[in-house]
Write a protein that holds these residues in place. Structure first.
Motif, short mmCIF file in Angstrom:
data_model
loop_
_atom_site.label_atom_id
_atom_site.label_comp_id
_atom_site.label_asym_id
_atom_site.label_seq_id
_atom_site.Cartn_x
_atom_site.Cartn_y
_atom_site.Cartn_z
N HIS A 162 34.52 56.04 47.58
CA HIS A 162 34.30 55.61 48.97
C HIS A 162 33.54 54.30 49.08
N VAL A 163 33.70 53.42 48.10
CA VAL A 163 33.12 52.08 48.16
C VAL A 163 34.26 51.07 48.17
N GLN A 164 34.22 50.16 49.14
CA GLN A 164 35.22 49.11 49.25
C GLN A 164 34.63 47.79 48.71
N LEU A 165 35.47 47.02 48.04
CA LEU A 165 35.10 45.67 47.60
C LEU A 165 35.91 44.66 48.40
N PHE A 166 35.22 43.71 49.01
CA PHE A 166 35.86 42.68 49.81
C PHE A 166 35.53 41.31 49.24
N GLY A 167 36.55 40.45 49.14
CA GLY A 167 36.32 39.06 48.80
C GLY A 167 36.55 38.17 49.99
N ALA A 168 36.34 36.88 49.81
CA ALA A 168 36.55 35.89 50.86
C ALA A 168 38.00 35.45 50.93
N GLY A 169 38.85 36.04 50.12
CA GLY A 169 40.26 35.68 50.03
C GLY A 169 40.62 35.40 48.59
N PRO A 170 41.87 35.69 48.18
CA PRO A 170 42.22 35.55 46.76
C PRO A 170 42.25 34.13 46.24
N TRP A 171 42.17 33.13 47.12
CA TRP A 171 42.05 31.75 46.67
C TRP A 171 40.59 31.30 46.65
N HIS A 172 39.68 32.11 47.14
CA HIS A 172 38.28 31.72 47.26
C HIS A 172 37.35 32.56 46.38
N SER A 173 37.57 33.85 46.31
CA SER A 173 36.76 34.73 45.45
C SER A 173 37.60 35.05 44.22
N VAL A 174 37.31 34.34 43.13
CA VAL A 174 38.14 34.41 41.93
C VAL A 174 37.31 34.99 40.79
N LEU A 175 37.79 36.08 40.21
CA LEU A 175 37.12 36.76 39.11
C LEU A 175 37.98 36.61 37.87
N HIS A 176 37.38 36.18 36.79
CA HIS A 176 38.17 35.98 35.58
C HIS A 176 37.45 36.57 34.38
N GLY A 177 38.24 37.05 33.42
CA GLY A 177 37.72 37.49 32.14
C GLY A 177 38.02 36.46 31.09
N THR A 178 37.30 36.51 29.99
CA THR A 178 37.49 35.52 28.93
C THR A 178 37.93 36.16 27.62
N GLY A 179 38.44 37.39 27.68
CA GLY A 179 38.92 38.05 26.47
C GLY A 179 40.18 38.83 26.77
N GLU A 180 40.86 39.26 25.70
CA GLU A 180 42.11 39.99 25.88
C GLU A 180 42.08 41.38 25.27
N MET A 181 40.90 41.85 24.84
CA MET A 181 40.77 43.18 24.28
C MET A 181 39.74 43.95 25.08
N SER A 182 39.96 45.26 25.20
CA SER A 182 39.02 46.10 25.91
C SER A 182 37.67 46.08 25.22
N GLY A 183 36.60 45.86 25.99
CA GLY A 183 35.26 45.78 25.42
C GLY A 183 34.94 44.43 24.82
N GLN A 184 35.90 43.51 24.86
CA GLN A 184 35.69 42.18 24.29
C GLN A 184 36.06 41.09 25.29
N GLY A 185 35.71 41.32 26.55
CA GLY A 185 35.88 40.29 27.55
C GLY A 185 37.06 40.45 28.48
N ALA A 186 37.87 41.51 28.34
CA ALA A 186 39.03 41.69 29.20
C ALA A 186 38.60 42.27 30.54
N ILE A 187 38.95 41.61 31.63
CA ILE A 187 38.57 42.03 32.96
C ILE A 187 39.47 43.16 33.45
N GLY A 188 38.94 44.01 34.30
CA GLY A 188 39.73 45.06 34.94
C GLY A 188 38.87 45.86 35.88
N PHE A 189 39.50 46.45 36.91
CA PHE A 189 38.82 47.35 37.84
C PHE A 189 39.42 48.73 37.65
#
Length: 850
Positions: free
Chosen positions: A480-507
């Motif tokens: 029951h928690v919502q996450l809101f950004g300012a828009g997908p061109w403005h609030s940009v989240l990036h990861g710097t890895g491609e392995m789980s536990g080693q920088g790969a982003i995900g929700f």
């Protein structure tokens, strides 16, 4: 199954749109438009209505873009506590209903809007349908239509193909060969053509047909000889004025070998050539503006990057940054980027920077927010010693620079009119308050995690202000928690890895069957760094089991393994108006027992597997609505695939340019799925250049195809295909393959082919997996044009062929009945190059050749 059992629901497309869609239109100024509950996503505790504001709606939702909604109750009884959300944000609360009509006004965004009615108390056990019959909508200057348009329109973009623009390079294509020893770049391009820039000075000039302030460029550059990709730059000019250099990379493309593929060129069978890059300007340009993309003529250090702020040309026509805001009494803040030094802390506000610290503030630290601070000491102020450079981020090393004059292949440009950043919702806490860094210089994973946990305890939502955030890991979602950004061109989240536990982003939600309930993800971008497909790695944009009233809306997901891969059993999920691009595997996959789900108005391009898939692995997916999505160029498998399940609907989607091992829309008993049952509805879809020459089978897969593989090789669920348009399939339009297929009916289908003799298409092909295919399919009002005479139907086996083509009338001359046992008469004659094939009593003239 979760303990909240949801009632059976139906979802269908309805919209408040402008004249951009086809069909008759009527003004809504003087009338209300009725949207009944059965056309919404409805479960026990919420009803989600989808309202699309048309192209004449201002981006910011000013006057003329308001909807006046009226709830019509079934009774006059008082039902307290209905909360109204617009695009996930609380708009109002209806505390009581004492009459049949409850008016309230909501501000719409341009494009798709969700209007959600839900109980304010979780223990309210009345079904929402006992209170709400539907809503009336009035839209001011908006126009209404019964839509005959197919596909979504995310962000109201307009697209121009590079080969149709002013290409001073070489137009390549069309080709259809894929996964071959020779890389055919046109085969993976939209419309199977592209513009290739081969030498310095070559360019493509695109021309907008709409107001725009951003674009997406789809391109390809060569791989490095040992794999891993190159990085190069291209020059962007607007109306012949140089604006900036953009970085192009092949780090996320060029896969080789057999499934699940590798980054090793020596394995051959190269594919997945293209990528997308986004560019956002600081102003809006009118229709008719030209955007030129050219191969770089100088090294990057010979150009100065334009930064956000007023941009003017210098004496050489190169865009430079003008003076930025300076505090009173200090020197102007025109320091070169390399001389700027931090003056504050991550997340500092303009007031804190300029008034309290007496420093200089630059709103948007372009070109590299990781290295150039946006609050920095003025020229006359003290300059501290430089901070030590940050250590290398986790993940794979960056690709090396490409050799000079490396070729650049341009496929298309999407023009976008991006709205200004959205405001912070009420009752929300900012991730910056928990230490998140909007410059991306430090990892904000713990800040996001802490913010979500605090919001869950305090009953608030979470706000992601505009910025570029590094999030090196999985963010655990909270009930029951919502996450809101300012828009997908403005609030940009990036990861710097491609392995789980080693920088790969995900929700990620919790695992089924409990899952995470009432999740909301709105208005931000998830950009990963996944460069190869490793199926065992959970490196998807969104994962777990977001259930029990969850919504995923208006996200941009790119460079992850899958965009959205959710594992059930779970129910009540809405996935609407997202852009999912450049993945190494699926776009969206509902895996194991998902019910009551709407997948609507999303945009998919360049997915590495099925763009949308329902995989009924062990438990059936059911009552899923796949509606109004646009799917382009899945480089493996299908646009839309239903693997087993029951009572699912595919309506008003557009699929184009499928590449290998799949087609546009596919229904099959495969991958150990629960066998197809109930009624599967495929209605009002459009497939363009769907199907492929399968690299393993070496025969054509259909734009629409049915495959009975699992178990006994029998598929007997009812499949209703109606009112569909299928255009220019390069190989087969329809394919039936397996041992036994029954229950398929096709009505009012329009099939055209303009490919001519360049490919070898059939309209209909039947293949048996163990001997001849058995079963039948019904055809009525199926109209077929543009095929070579005698190549309408492919079937072998003569009288031993057991699949019956049942003519229910109105099919035209593609379907010629015959009887191989008759000595004469009309039924005995077949056109040249065809013979009488099929079971006695249902024989047709078909082609058969090795």
């Amino acid at each position: 199954m979760p303990e909240r059992m949801m009632k059976l629901w139906l979802v269908s497309l309805f919209s408040v749109v402008a004249t951009a869609v086809r069909g008759s239109t009527t003004s809504s100024n003087d009338a209300f438009l009725w949207f009944p509950l059965q056309n919404a996503h409805s479960t026990q505790r919420r009803a989600v209505f989808f309202i699309e504001a048309g192209a004449d709606c201002p981006v910011t939702g000013r006057r003329g873009c308001h909807a006046n909604l009226r709830i019509l109750a079934n009774t006059d009884l008082d039902h307290s506590g209905i909360r109204v959300h617009i695009n996930g944000r609380v708009a109002t609360t209806i505390n009581e209903i004492r009459s049949a009509v409850v008016p309230h006004t909501l501000e719409l965004r341009r494009g798709m809007n969700t209007v959600t009615y839900s109980w304010t108390h979780a223990d309210q056990m009345n079904d929402i349908s006992s209170t709400i019959q539907g809503v009336h909508v009035a839209g001011g200057s908006l126009t209404t239509t019964v839509s005959t348009n197919r596909g979504g329109n995310v962000g109201y973009q307009a697209t121009q193909e590079a080969e149709d623009a002013d290409c001073t390079g070489v137009v390549i294509g069309p080709t259809y060969e894929s996964y071959s020893e020779t890389p055919y770049l046109p085969s993976e391009a939209s419309q199977r053509k592209a513009c290739q820039l081969q030498k310095a000075g070559d360019s493509t000039q695109f021309k907008s047909t709409m107001n725009f302030n951003a674009f997406v460029l789809r391109y390809s550059i060569p791989d490095a000889p040992s794999g891993g990709g190159y990085v190069t730059t291209a020059e962007v000019s607007v109306n012949d004025v140089f604006m900036k250099e953009i970085e192009l990379t092949s780090e996320y493309g060029w896969f080789y070998g057999s499934y699940p593929f590798s980054n090793t060129p020596s394995q051959g069978k190269a594919h997945h050539f293209y990528d997308d890059v986004r560019v956002l300007f600081n102003k809006t340009f009118p229709p008719g503006t030209t955007v030129r993309v050219a191969m770089t003529t100088k090294t990057p250090t010979q150009r100065r990057h334009a930064i956000t702020g007023q941009v003017v040309p210098d004496e050489g026509g190169v865009a430079v940054a003008t003076t930025t805001t300076a505090p009173n009494g200090t020197a102007q803040c025109n320091l070169p980027l390399q001389d700027r030094h931090d003056c504050g802390f991550d997340g500092i506000t303009p007031e804190q920077c300029t008034q309290q610290r007496k420093c200089c503030y630059q709103a948007d630290p372009v070109p590299n927010p990781r290295h150039y601070p946006y609050c920095f000491h003025p020229a006359s102020g003290p300059v501290p010693p430089p901070s030590p450079p940050p250590g290398p981020p986790p993940g794979p090393p960056p690709a090396p620079p490409a050799p000079p004059n490396v070729g650049v292949t341009l496929d298309l440009m999407d023009f976008y009119d991006v709205p200004a950043p959205y405001a912070q919702p009420s009752n929300s806490v900012s991730v910056i308050a928990f230490g998140a860094d909007p410059t991306g210089k430090k990892d904000s994973l713990s800040a996001f995690t802490t913010a979500l946990q605090a919001a869950g305890k305090n009953g608030t939502d979470v706000w992601i202000p505009a910025g570029n955030y590094t999030v090196n890991g999985h963010v655990q979602l909270v009930d029951h928690v919502q996450l809101f950004g300012a828009g997908p061109w403005h609030s940009v989240l990036h990861g710097t890895g491609e392995m789980s536990g080693q920088g790969a982003i995900g929700f990620y939600a919790s695992n089924a069957p409990q899952g995470t309930t009432g999740v909301g993800l709105f208005d931000f971008a998830i950009v990963g760094d996944v460069r190869e497909r490793i199926d065992s790695q959970p490196v998807n944009g969104i994962g777990g089991a977001p259930t029990g009233g969850s919504t995923i809306q208006n996200l941009w997901i790119q460079h992850t393994k899958c965009g959205i891969w959710v594992d059930g059993p779970a129910n009540d999920l809405v996935v609407v108006s997202n852009s999912i691009q450049d993945t190494t595997a699926d776009g969206t996959n509902l895996h194991i027992g998902w019910t009551n789900v709407t997948i609507k108005g999303n945009f998919y391009r360049n997915t590495g597997d099925d763009s949308i898939a329902l995989w009924s692995d062990r438990i059936a997916d059911s009552n899923v609505m796949i509606s109004g999505n646009t799917i382009q160029i899945p480089v493996l498998a299908n646009g839309i695939a239903l693997y087993g399940g029951h009572d699912n609907t595919v309506v008003d989607n557009t699929v184009s340019d499928t590449i290998s091992s799949g087609g546009g829309i596919h229904v099959g008993n495969r991958f150990n799925s629960v066998p197809l049952a109930g009624v599967t509805t495929i209605h009002r879809n459009r497939v363009v250049r769907g199907g492929c020459l399968d690299p393993n089978w070496r025969f054509g897969v259909g734009a629409l195809w049915f495959y009975a593989l699992d178990g006994s090789g029998s598929m007997t669920g009812n499949i209703s295909v109606t009112d569909c348009v299928i255009e220019d399939s390069p190989f087969n339009t329809l394919l039936f393959i397996g041992d036994t297929i029954t229950g398929v009916s096709l009505h009012n289908i329009t099939v055209t082919n303009s490919n001519g003799a360049s490919t070898m298409p059939y309209f209909l092909q039947m293949r048996g997996t163990h001997g001849n295919l058995k079963g039948s399919a019904e055809f009525s009002d199926v109209h077929v044009t543009g095929f070579t005479p005698g190549r309408y139907i492919y079937n072998c086996g003569g009288t031993e062929a057991k699949f019956g083509i049942l003519d229910r009338g109105g099919n035209g001359d593609w379907l010629v009945q015959c009887d191989s046992e008759m000595g004469g008469g009309a039924l005995a004659s077949c056109p040249s190059n065809t013979t009488c094939q099929g079971p006695p009593g249902n024989q047709v003239c078909a082609h058969c050749s090795s």
